[in-house]
Design an enzyme around this catalytic site. Structure first.
Site, PDB file in Angstrom:
ATOM      1  N   ASP A 102     -27.391  -9.571 -44.041  1.00 32.90           N
ATOM      2  CA  ASP A 102     -27.245  -8.362 -44.629  1.00 32.90           C
ATOM      3  C   ASP A 102     -26.962  -8.015 -46.152  1.00 32.90           C
ATOM      4  O   ASP A 102     -26.346  -6.986 -46.419  1.00 32.90           O
ATOM      5  CB  ASP A 102     -26.080  -7.679 -43.826  1.00 32.90           C
ATOM      6  CG  ASP A 102     -24.785  -8.215 -43.990  1.00 32.90           C
ATOM      7  OD1 ASP A 102     -24.601  -9.101 -44.859  1.00 32.90           O
ATOM      8  OD2 ASP A 102     -23.845  -7.666 -43.363  1.00 32.90           O
TER       9      ASP A 102
ATOM     10  N   TYR B 136     -25.055 -18.719 -47.412  1.00 32.86           N
ATOM     11  CA  TYR B 136     -26.025 -17.732 -48.333  1.00 32.86           C
ATOM     12  C   TYR B 136     -27.051 -18.704 -48.793  1.00 32.86           C
ATOM     13  O   TYR B 136     -26.811 -19.580 -49.250  1.00 32.86           O
ATOM     14  CB  TYR B 136     -25.440 -17.097 -49.339  1.00 32.86           C
ATOM     15  CG  TYR B 136     -24.450 -15.570 -49.048  1.00 32.86           C
ATOM     16  CD1 TYR B 136     -24.836 -14.923 -48.190  1.00 32.86           C
ATOM     17  CD2 TYR B 136     -23.229 -15.448 -49.755  1.00 32.86           C
ATOM     18  CE1 TYR B 136     -24.154 -13.570 -47.943  1.00 32.86           C
ATOM     19  CE2 TYR B 136     -22.424 -14.321 -49.239  1.00 32.86           C
ATOM     20  CZ  TYR B 136     -23.031 -13.367 -48.335  1.00 32.86           C
ATOM     21  OH  TYR B 136     -22.199 -12.269 -48.414  1.00 32.86           O
TER      22      TYR B 136
ATOM     23  N   HIS C  58     -20.660  -6.020 -42.677  1.00 32.53           N
ATOM     24  CA  HIS C  58     -20.190  -6.601 -43.761  1.00 32.53           C
ATOM     25  C   HIS C  58     -18.912  -5.933 -44.070  1.00 32.53           C
ATOM     26  O   HIS C  58     -18.653  -5.721 -45.363  1.00 32.53           O
ATOM     27  CB  HIS C  58     -21.117  -6.593 -44.831  1.00 32.53           C
ATOM     28  CG  HIS C  58     -21.094  -7.835 -45.671  1.00 32.53           C
ATOM     29  ND1 HIS C  58     -21.940  -8.807 -45.900  1.00 32.53           N
ATOM     30  CD2 HIS C  58     -20.024  -8.229 -46.621  1.00 32.53           C
ATOM     31  CE1 HIS C  58     -21.745  -9.577 -46.829  1.00 32.53           C
ATOM     32  NE2 HIS C  58     -20.574  -9.352 -47.123  1.00 32.53           N
TER      33      HIS C  58
HETATM   34  C1  FNR Z   1     -16.345 -10.220 -46.817  1.00 39.44           C
HETATM   35  N1  FNR Z   1     -17.498 -10.319 -46.064  1.00 39.44           N
HETATM   36  C2  FNR Z   1     -18.417 -11.650 -46.185  1.00 39.44           C
HETATM   37  N2  FNR Z   1     -19.172 -12.008 -45.487  1.00 39.44           N
HETATM   38  C3  FNR Z   1     -20.030 -12.754 -45.708  1.00 39.44           C
HETATM   39  O1  FNR Z   1     -20.708 -13.187 -44.722  1.00 39.44           O
HETATM   40  N3  FNR Z   1     -19.885 -13.704 -46.900  1.00 39.44           N
HETATM   41  C4  FNR Z   1     -18.990 -13.493 -47.739  1.00 39.44           C
HETATM   42  O2  FNR Z   1     -18.836 -14.117 -48.591  1.00 39.44           O
HETATM   43  C5  FNR Z   1     -18.024 -12.425 -47.409  1.00 39.44           C
HETATM   44  N4  FNR Z   1     -16.927 -12.105 -48.313  1.00 39.44           N
HETATM   45  C6  FNR Z   1     -16.178 -10.985 -47.994  1.00 39.44           C
HETATM   46  C7  FNR Z   1     -15.285 -10.772 -48.915  1.00 39.44           C
HETATM   47  C8  FNR Z   1     -14.137  -9.853 -48.645  1.00 39.44           C
HETATM   48  C9  FNR Z   1     -13.168  -9.305 -49.661  1.00 39.44           C
HETATM   49  C10 FNR Z   1     -14.355  -9.051 -47.438  1.00 39.44           C
HETATM   50  C11 FNR Z   1     -13.392  -7.858 -47.087  1.00 39.44           C
HETATM   51  C12 FNR Z   1     -15.436  -9.354 -46.484  1.00 39.44           C
HETATM   52  C13 FNR Z   1     -17.572  -9.551 -44.505  1.00 39.44           C
HETATM   53  C14 FNR Z   1     -16.714 -10.401 -43.559  1.00 39.44           C
HETATM   54  O3  FNR Z   1     -17.216 -11.580 -43.269  1.00 39.44           O
HETATM   55  C15 FNR Z   1     -16.620  -9.302 -42.512  1.00 39.44           C
HETATM   56  O4  FNR Z   1     -17.829  -8.939 -42.150  1.00 39.44           O
HETATM   57  C16 FNR Z   1     -15.865  -7.892 -42.949  1.00 39.44           C
HETATM   58  O5  FNR Z   1     -14.803  -8.399 -43.559  1.00 39.44           O
HETATM   59  C17 FNR Z   1     -15.436  -7.411 -41.454  1.00 39.44           C
HETATM   60  O6  FNR Z   1     -14.653  -6.230 -41.658  1.00 39.44           O
HETATM   61  P1  FNR Z   1     -13.117  -5.907 -41.751  1.00 39.44           P
HETATM   62  O7  FNR Z   1     -12.282  -6.599 -40.631  1.00 39.44           O
HETATM   63  O8  FNR Z   1     -12.963  -6.478 -43.222  1.00 39.44           O
HETATM   64  O9  FNR Z   1     -13.096  -4.397 -41.608  1.00 39.44           O
END
Ligand code: FNR
Length: 353
Positions: A162, A134, A242
């Site tokens: 996103d 980020y 996400h």
């Molecule tokens: C995320 N995701 C996420 N993505 C990202 O780019 N940076 C981040 O810090 C986070 N943090 C995060 C925390 C939690 C608790 C979740 C559940 C998700 C999104 C993650 O990379 C991914 O896109 C999704 O989790 C995919 O969906 P599923 O497999 O959880 O259904």
């Protein structure tokens, strides 16, 4: 229940729900507003059914792949997800160890509970890690971070695009009874603030200019933006909403992939396409690969497994998927991932819920 009794990823999620603190469960499980993006992610895979082939001599199957030239034992990776430490005191390090033991690639969140030095320390020899970026308001901070992960031998950057603002995640908001006056009492709220909300395509150019590492844009949700990403010369895109935690009613990645396959299959030769969101079965992985994805990420399943069972749980998630992918490949009539073809899936209305 003991880990050995876990037959599928949903079983592990059920265990996690029983043992995680309400803060951890609230943060991990939450998705935004009506939760339709997340629910649709889960349901989306039911809209794609197989057209399997038989008598293909599938005694031996090879499930290995390469992502950006990096070998992986299976066509799956650990999505970067913040705060693994909420679920387990060892945090991301457990997931790193589990990924190392099973030969898959892990994405490390900008908001990980562990430092990049700690996860790097937990690697086995040559184990590949990818860093999720980020951008901070002060670009010098981001640039120093990129230099640090280069020094530590991280293999690629996932630039998350996103999240100009965090989605409204209500389970997370409710899991903290006393919110601060600014409403930032929830876990997600306390992570915001530090990052730049005003990023644009110029920042992709900037990132490209400061690093030679491969760049994957994470969070692309339309064919139009895949086309722009290709123009900007990134190495890959991760189709993702996400995990349904950002825009409510955002498209499921498998639907975007399907549209891309129909409209711009040529872009799949220019860049590597990945997806995540709602992947819970080996067949989900295989459907995405049939349609042209190089690989598929999972977020929550690894957090839940780590929270409920630690490193062994992480390993179990990969073993379950390996078993399911192997069964699926044989029943589809393919011996290697390269044999998965678009004509092996068809999009239809969901028949079963
Ligand atoms: C995320 N995701 C996420 N993505 C990202 O780019 N940076 C981040 O810090 C986070 N943090 C995060 C925390 C939690 C608790 C979740 C559940 C998700 C999104 C993650 O990379 C991914 O896109 C999704 O989790 C995919 O969906 P599923 O497999 O959880 O259904």
């Amino acid at each position: 229940p003991p880990l050995g009794a876990m037959v599928n990823l949903n079983d592990i999620e059920e265990s996690a729900k029983k043992v995680l603190s309400s803060t951890a469960w609230g943060y991990y499980a939450s998705s935004s507003e009506t939760e339709n993006s997340h629910l649709n992610n889960l349901a989306s895979f039911k809209r794609y059914w197989f057209r399997p082939r038989v008598l293909r001599e599938v005694g031996q199957v090879d499930m290995s792949a390469t992502f950006l030239g990096i070998p992986t034992s299976l066509p799956i990776f650990v999505c970067p997800a913040a705060m693994a430490g909420l679920g387990h005191p060892l945090g991301e390090v457990n997931i790193t160890r589990g990924a190392g033991r099973t030969g898959i690639i892990q994405g490390i969140s900008s908001n990980a509970s562990c430092t990049v030095d700690e996860v790097a320390e937990a690697r086995t020899e040559g184990q590949p890690l990818v860093y999720q970026l980020y951008l901070t308001k002060d670009r010098a901070v981001s640039e120093r971070m990129v230099k640090r992960i280069e020094e530590l031998g991280f293999r690629a950057i996932m630039f998350t695009v996103d999240a100009p603002v965090l989605g409204k995640r209500e389970l997370d908001m409710k899991s903290k009874p006393v919110a601060s006056e600014t409403g930032g009492g929830n876990v997600a709220g306390s992570l915001a603030g530090y990052f730049d909300v005003n990023i644009g395509w110029k920042d992709v150019v900037w990132l490209r200019s400061i690093t030679k590492l491969p760049i994957i844009l994470k969070g692309i949700q339309t064919v139009e933006d895949v086309e722009i990403a290709a123009d900007y010369g990134v190495d890959g895109v991760l189709l993702s909403n996400h995990g349904g935690r950002q825009l409510d009613f955002a498209p499921a990645a498998i639907d975007v992939l399907y549209e891309l396959r129909q409209k711009r299959p040529d872009l799949m030769d220019k860049m590597e396409i990945y997806l995540d969101g709602g992947v819970r079965r080996g067949t989900d992985v295989l459907k995405a690969l049939c349609l042209g994805a190089k690989g598929v990420g999972l977020g929550r399943p690894f957090l839940f497994a780590n929270g409920a069972y630690g490193e062994e749980g992480v390993v179990r998630v990969v073993q379950i998927l390996e078993e399911e992918i192997g069964i699926g490949m044989r029943l589809l009539g393919v011996r290697s991932l390269g044999e998965l073809r678009p004509e092996m899936v068809q999009a239809i209305d969901a028949r079963v819920h």
